[in-house]
Structures are given as C-alpha cells and as structure tokens.
Scaffold this active site. Structure first.
Site, PDB file in Angstrom:
ATOM      1  N   SER A  39       0.819  -1.203   0.000  1.00  0.00           N
ATOM      2  CA  SER A  39       0.000   0.000   0.000  1.00  0.00           C
ATOM      3  C   SER A  39       0.862   1.267   0.000  1.00  0.00           C
ATOM      4  CB  SER A  39      -0.964  -0.047   1.199  1.00  0.00           C
ATOM      5  OG  SER A  39      -2.021   0.869   1.067  1.00  0.00           O
ATOM      6  N   ASP A 160      -5.707  -4.203  -1.717  1.00  0.00           N
ATOM      7  CA  ASP A 160      -4.730  -3.739  -0.728  1.00  0.00           C
ATOM      8  C   ASP A 160      -3.889  -4.875  -0.148  1.00  0.00           C
ATOM      9  OD1 ASP A 160      -3.416  -2.296   1.262  1.00  0.00           O
ATOM     10  OD2 ASP A 160      -5.128  -2.402   2.635  1.00  0.00           O
TER      11      ASP A 160
END
Length: 286
Positions: A39, A160
């Site tokens: 991320s 993610d």
C-alpha cells in the site's frame, strides 16, 4: 540470500511518516538490496528506489487538497475515495514525473504485496519481472476495501496488500534476508481493533469469499504480526523505526499541517536512530 532488507507498512496517509524516514535515508545514500512494501509503503518505496528526493512529500502532502485526491465525490462517482487515476496516472506521468528509467535500472530487489480477492491470500510482485506494470501493481496494493475497486491483473483480482500481509516481515525472512529494518506507521504498543465494517464485507464482496474471510480476521492478523515483530525486536533480530509520538493522523487525513508534522517526525526519527541503525547493521555492506 540478502544481507539486509527494508520492510514497509502501509497505512494510507499515515505513510507520510515512512516518506520522512526514506527522505533521510536518501540523503545518507542508504539503500537496501531487498525492499518490500504494501500500500502506501510500496508507493513511497518507488520514489526512494528512483532516487527522487522530495518527491514523496510533493505528491502526498502537496496534492492532498487537490479536489480529486481524496473526496466523497470520488466515492460516489467512481466508487473510490482516493482519486486513483490522479495518483497513479496523472501525477507520475505528467504532474510530478516518476523517473521510470532510474527505477528500472536500480539494483534493488523490490517486492510489492497485494491481496488476491478470490483466495484472500497475499500475492507478491517483483519489479524486475513487472517493471512495465509497476504503477498498476502499486495501485492494486493501495486499493482499500470499500474505498476502491479491485484491480485485474494476470487473471487475478487484487486489492490492498495490507489486508493479508500488513507488515510483510515473514516474506522477507522467507526470502532469507539476514538483517531486516522495519518502518511502522503507529507507535509501539498499538493494536488494531475489529473493524465496524466487518459485517458489511459479505454484502459488498459476496463474490470474493477468500477476501471476506481475510477481512474478518484482518485485525487478528495485524496484531499477531506486531507481536511477532516485537518478539524479534526484543531479541535484536530486527531494527524497528516507528513514530515516537502519536500525532493522531488518520488513514484519510487531509490536514497538511498534521501531515507535515508526521513527515518531519519520520525524518527526525530516522536521523536520531541512524547511528544505532548503522551499528546494528554491523558494517554489513548493503
């Protein structure tokens, strides 16, 4: 086997702390042969690897109040809170150009963690094999549940990386990294609570059973990982840099003053721990 490695947590806008640490590392010409991030950690690592001093600060804090960067309008119209086209297309290709050439030629191995929506398992991509698709992969790693759609890549639907492997220390250990330096984005002692959105996962992601299962246990995965890291740290098996103060910066923070303070804290924490870090590395040639 790698003599040393850098492991980077995500955390949305809290990642500006990591940006501050990496800025100091760039000033000291400190680069690790192995880098892994998820991320926001992967986002900031890219500019670190491309040797673009100041870029992370410019593209996060400098653009945070851009109308397309973070907005409810994005969420309503595009089903994404963050303006992913702005962040992963317009900014790197036009507004604040990313140095793809230096990034590609850099000798560092760089792994980006994502989550497979079908299985809920982590999937990693290394820049040496996927350099041409690096922005798409980092975008996938940064696509937060409920805030962005999944990214399709190589027959997978990805989201993610922090869902399935929030701090990928075990991946680094499995890759035989001898000395791991971790940059975390929350103070020591922090533990994640069960998300209030957990009950909605089966509704929003009913076609992704693996993802929903992982989302439901995400806080447990995160907390167990922290406990594992703290055990390693107590035995001096890893070196951890984390915020010394909790500045209460949220994942979708838009206050430039607070973000700048967190960035500066990252820089100063790196500066203050640098001598100890080099000593801990034991003169290992990076």
């Amino acid at each position: 086997m790698y003599r040393s490695g850098l492991v980077l947590e995500g955390g949305g806008m809290r990642g500006v702390y990591t940006a501050g640490v990496l800025e100091y590392f760039m000033e000291k010409q400190l680069y690790f042969p192995y880098i892994i991030g998820v991320s926001a950690g992967a986002c900031h690592a890219a500019s670190y690897i491309s040797r673009q001093a100041g870029r992370n600060q410019q593209v996060t804090i400098g653009y945070v109040n851009h109308p397309d960067y973070i907005s409810v309008r994005n969420l309503i119209l595009k089903k994404e809170l963050f303006g992913m086209d702005l962040i992963f297309d317009k900014i790197p290709n036009n507004l604040v150009p990313f140095d793809f050439q230096t990034f590609t030629k850099a000798r560092e191995k760089f792994f980006i963690g994502t989550t497979d929506c079908e299985t809920g398992d982590p999937v990693y991509f290394e820049k040496g094999l996927y350099g041409d698709n690096i922005l798409k992969i980092i975008r996938a790693s940064s696509s937060l549940p409920f805030m962005a759609p999944a990214i399709e890549f190589e027959g997978r639907k990805l989201m993610d990386g922090g869902i399935s492997d929030p701090i990928p220390i075990r991946k680094a250990l499995g890759d035989r990294v001898q000395k791991n330096v971790l940059i975390l984005t929350k103070p020591k002692g922090y533990r994640k609570k069960k998300s209030s959105f957990t009950g909605l996962t089966n509704y929003f992601y009913k076609d992704f059973k693996g993802l929903t299962k992982t989302l439901e246990t995400r806080f447990e995965i995160y907390n167990e990982t922290l406990e594992f890291i703290e055990d390693l740290e107590s035995n001096k098996e890893v070196f951890v840099i984390r915020p010394q103060k909790d500045l209460k910066v949220g994942r979708v923070e838009r206050n430039q003053v607070k973000l700048s303070q967190l960035y500066e804290q990252g820089y100063k924490d790196a500066q203050n721990t640098y001598d100890s870090l080099i000593e801990w590395l034991g003169g290992i040639k990076l």
